[in-house]
Design an enzyme around this catalytic site. Structure first.
Site, PDB file in Angstrom:
ATOM      1  N   GLU A 165       0.804  -1.226   0.000  1.00 29.01           N
ATOM      2  CA  GLU A 165       0.000   0.000   0.000  1.00 29.01           C
ATOM      3  C   GLU A 165       0.838   1.278   0.000  1.00 29.01           C
ATOM      4  OE1 GLU A 165      -2.750  -0.539   3.239  1.00 29.01           O
ATOM      5  OE2 GLU A 165      -3.714  -2.258   2.286  1.00 29.01           O
TER       6      GLU A 165
ATOM      7  N   GLU B 163      -6.655  -9.751  -2.969  1.00 31.94           N
ATOM      8  CA  GLU B 163      -7.391  -9.764  -1.695  1.00 31.94           C
ATOM      9  C   GLU B 163      -8.885  -9.537  -1.934  1.00 31.94           C
ATOM     10  OE1 GLU B 163      -5.714  -7.101   1.216  1.00 31.94           O
ATOM     11  OE2 GLU B 163      -3.676  -7.386   0.477  1.00 31.94           O
TER      12      GLU B 163
END
Length: 760
Positions: A536, A637
């Protein structure tokens, strides 16, 4: 069943102490125990002893603090909500201090329990605070686990119900349930608590949607042919109509609506003194529950901006803000903005408005469209695309000692497994549950660990390493022939960085980073096929802020040196849904190219896929843009959420079909599938006790659709031809003399037909 069982050890003479190191009481057949124990569960039986404090504080204790029994508090202002008594903590000095009860022996594995506690807080001038119910579990090998059951904002004004569910995968040697959370000095009050077998929720009905009107815009006077009629200014701004906006639909809407032209007129919003001042419409009566709506518009800003401007199509759904799409603008061009949303509870009022530029910056909006999408129609298109890229023409060429016996021979072909990677995350406790293991091993060929490889798990305290959980998960995957992604080496978001790392100076932090790389990648060299190197980076900058811009590329370089066999990924969220201007596909491309220019060996693109109300053309647009980099794309995910399992199944089907039909996508990982073991509510495919729900059945149906079956007779050239998905196959050959032979073969990806020779 007896009401009470006591096991005890005795024997030595009086005065001689008895020392007991360990005791194990086992059952010869675990399966038999499970079936019997489940049969003995009474749904209404509360496993909490003395739940209403009728027997004082018996069976209760303080967790790092004292507990006190009351019939009233605060000069009679606090009374029990029910019954005669309640308990409170006293002398709390830590957030984890609270009241607890041991439930060892009364709580059973693989049973879903629901918890309802009547609670409030009091003292220290705190009027509202987080209050949590937590379960502490210790296994026979002394492994500890904390399971969050429920949390809410408790107040000092009223009693409230704290509700949640939990399930234990393994058999605990000890289990303690406790309340915690408020700041030190603020007491927790408990009136009563019930922990019992959770009732099974009846299967839902699919939503009934009449007159969906797919592709029909619900925005009034969208083309502004009637001036600003139907629109109103939100706040003290001014609306007018201008000319000169694009005549073509934005690309993502074009996929859904075709090539109908726009009017070329736009709304000009001036005299804006707040970022939320915008053109708006009320659309309450035009929306239908459970329909997925696509949002599309052209937007532009006027002069005077001193920084990049974030534009947002927003929906005010009663008191809730719903994101309909975002885009960042830093020039004077027209930009596409697109997104999606769905409403699942009947609102009293829904307002749509386009907001975002700084005060004083004019805003232009053209061709705003909000329309329901026809998912089934797109699925047909995706099936055709899937056939092109996930299948291959196969020629089975048979030979035998007597070739004359082959003519007329019957063949039956069955694909055993599609080789495309479909995986899921799992945690260490999951593999203690045989039902979980059975579903996982049958339906996934890749895995990723939810937490067990993250730095905050493997080294929560400096120098104290825990690789036991990751080792056991890795061993499980190897035993089941499941490939594994490594998630993650670092996590750039500061809230995910453990405290001891955040307190290090620059030199010590650099040493810690190097030790993390060396320790992890040498220990598991060759074990993980992928690594998410620094998770991220579009949403965090902890390591970059503290160690400089070069650290990100250096993480990739060092990881590649330590384990050259692993493919190194970037990984981020909201890439594919249009709802976060920080992580648009364009921003992600810029980020990846920047890393590559610094020499980072970026080998793959991770799109997390935590998505709401997915719309195929928006997801596909992001994949098309990222596909120009030539790197493999993985959804890493994926989870979708809806309180209706049929809608959840539709959302999941959108994501899986879009991924499987796109040539740049090389794999899909779900972020869990089992209820109570996922990061999002209403996202599971399998209910807590192992029942496959509607979304789970949809997943299995898609997996079945993507397996090839074929049958027929061998032709005069001793061949049999078919077109099939990539993967492993079994062919059963039945000759005219009824002799049956079984052979296996593999179809690898490729554009040209593949010939498989089979000698009978």
């Amino acid at each position: 069943m007896p009401d009470r069982v006591v096991f005890y050890l005795e024997g030595p003479s009086p005065g001689v102490d008895l020392l007991i190191r360990s005791v194990m009481v086992s059952c010869s057949s675990l399966a038999e125990y499970d079936s019997r124990s489940k049969g003995s569960i009474c749904d209404d039986e509360n496993i909490i002893l003395n739940p209403k404090f009728d027997d004082g504080l018996q069976n209760w204790s303080g967790r790092g603090c004292k507990i006190v029994l009351h019939d009233s508090m605060a000069d009679g202002k606090i009374l029990p909500m029910s019954g005669k008594f309640f308990a409170s903590t006293a002398d709390r000095t830590q957030n984890w201090n609270g009241m607890q009860q041991e439930i060892t022996g009364r709580v059973q594995r693989k049973i879903a329990y629901e918890v309802v506690a009547v609670v409030r807080i009091y003292g220290n001038n705190v009027t509202s605070s987080d209050l949590r119910a937590t379960l502490w579990v210790q296994a026979a090998d002394l492994r500890e686990q904390y399971i969050g059951i429920a949390s809410l904002q408790a107040t000092d004004k009223d009693w409230v119900q704290l509700k949640g569910k939990f399930l234990l995968n393994g058999s605990p040697s000890r289990a303690v349930i406790f309340l915690e959370g408020p700041p030190p000095g603020t007491d927790i009050l408990l009136n009563n608590i019930v922990v019992k077998h959770a009732a099974k929720v009846p299967p839902p009905s699919p939503p009934v949607i009449k007159d969906a009107a797919f592709g029909v815009n619900i925005i009034a006077n969208s083309n502004l042919s009637d001036g600003t009629n139907g629109w109103f200014p939100l706040g003290n701004c001014t609306l007018s109509v201008g000319n000169g906006s694009p005549h073509i639909l934005p690309p993502m809407a074009r996929e859904s609506l075709g090539h109908a032209p726009l009017s070329g007129r736009y709304i000009l919003v001036t005299k804006r003194t707040q970022t939320w001042m915008a053109p708006a419409q009320i659309i309450t009566d035009k929306l239908k529950l459970y329909l997925t709506y696509q949002v599309s518009a052209w937007v532009r800003i006027g002069t005077g901006a001193t920084r990049p401007q974030n534009i947002n199509v927003a929906l005010g759904v009663d008191s809730q803000w719903v994101n309909g799409g975002q885009v960042e603008i830093n020039d004077d061009r027209w930009h596409e903005i697109g997104g999606s949303f769905r409403i699942e509870k009947q609102p009293a009022k829904v307002m749509v408005y386009v907001q975002g530029p700084d005060a004083g910056v004019d805003l232009m909006v053209a061709g705003l469209q909000i329309f329901p999408v026809d998912r089934e129609a797109r699925f047909k298109h995706l099936q055709s695309e899937t056939d092109k890229i996930r299948k291959r023409n196969v020629i089975l060429k048979f030979s035998a000692s007597d070739s004359t016996t082959l003519l007329g021979t019957y063949v039956k072909i069955r694909q055993m497994q599609n080789s495309f990677p479909f995986g899921s995350c799992l945690s260490r406790s999951n593999i203690d549950n045989e039902d979980f293991v059975d579903f996982f091993s049958k339906n996934f060929n890749w895995a990723v660990f939810g937490n067990e490889l993250k730095w905050y798990w493997t080294e929560a305290q400096q120098g104290n390493f825990n690789y036991k959980d990751a080792d056991e998960l890795l061993n499980f995957c190897e035993c089941h022939n499941i490939q594994v992604r490594g998630h993650c080496i670092f996590w750039e978001v500061e809230s995910a960085v453990q405290t001891w790392i955040r307190t290090l100076n620059k030199n010590d932090l650099m040493s810690a980073v190097q030790n993390r790389l060396l320790g992890l990648l040498t220990r598991y060299k060759g074990k993980f096929k992928h690594y998410d190197v620094n998770n991220e980076m579009l949403h965090g900058s902890f390591y970059q802020d503290h160690l400089g811009k070069d650290i990100r590329a250096n993480m990739f370089k060092i990881a590649n040196q330590l384990d050259p066999s692993a493919i190194l990924f970037v990984n981020d969220y909201h890439i594919e849904d249009g709802c976060d201007s920080r992580s648009s596909p364009e921003k992600y491309i810029e980020h990846i190219l920047d890393l590559q220019e610094q020499g980072a060996p970026v080998g793959g693109i991770g799109i997390q896929g935590h998505i709401d109300s997915p719309v195929g053309p928006i997801v596909c647009s992001a994949l098309d843009k990222l596909g120009i980099l030539g790197l493999p794309i993985w959804f890493t995910e994926v989870d979708v959420s809806s309180n209706n399992e049929y809608v959840r199944a539709d959302d999941l089907e959108v994501m899986l079909r879009e991924a499987f039909a796109h040539p740049a996508v090389d794999g899909v990982m779900l972020w869990g599938f089992w209820e109570l073991f996922m990061s999002r509510d209403n996202a599971h495919l399998v209910n807590a006790e192992g029942d496959i729900n509607v979304a789970g059945k949809r997943y299995l149906d898609l997996k079945k659709e993507w397996l090839t079956l074929a049958q027929g007779h061998i032709d005069k050239q001793s061949q049999f031809e078919f077109r099939g998905f990539h993967g492993s196959y079994e062919v059963e050959v039945v000759t005219r003399s009824k002799k049956v032979t079984k052979k296996t073969f593999i179809v690898d990806p490729g554009l040209e037909p593949v010939t498989v020779s089979i000698n009978l």
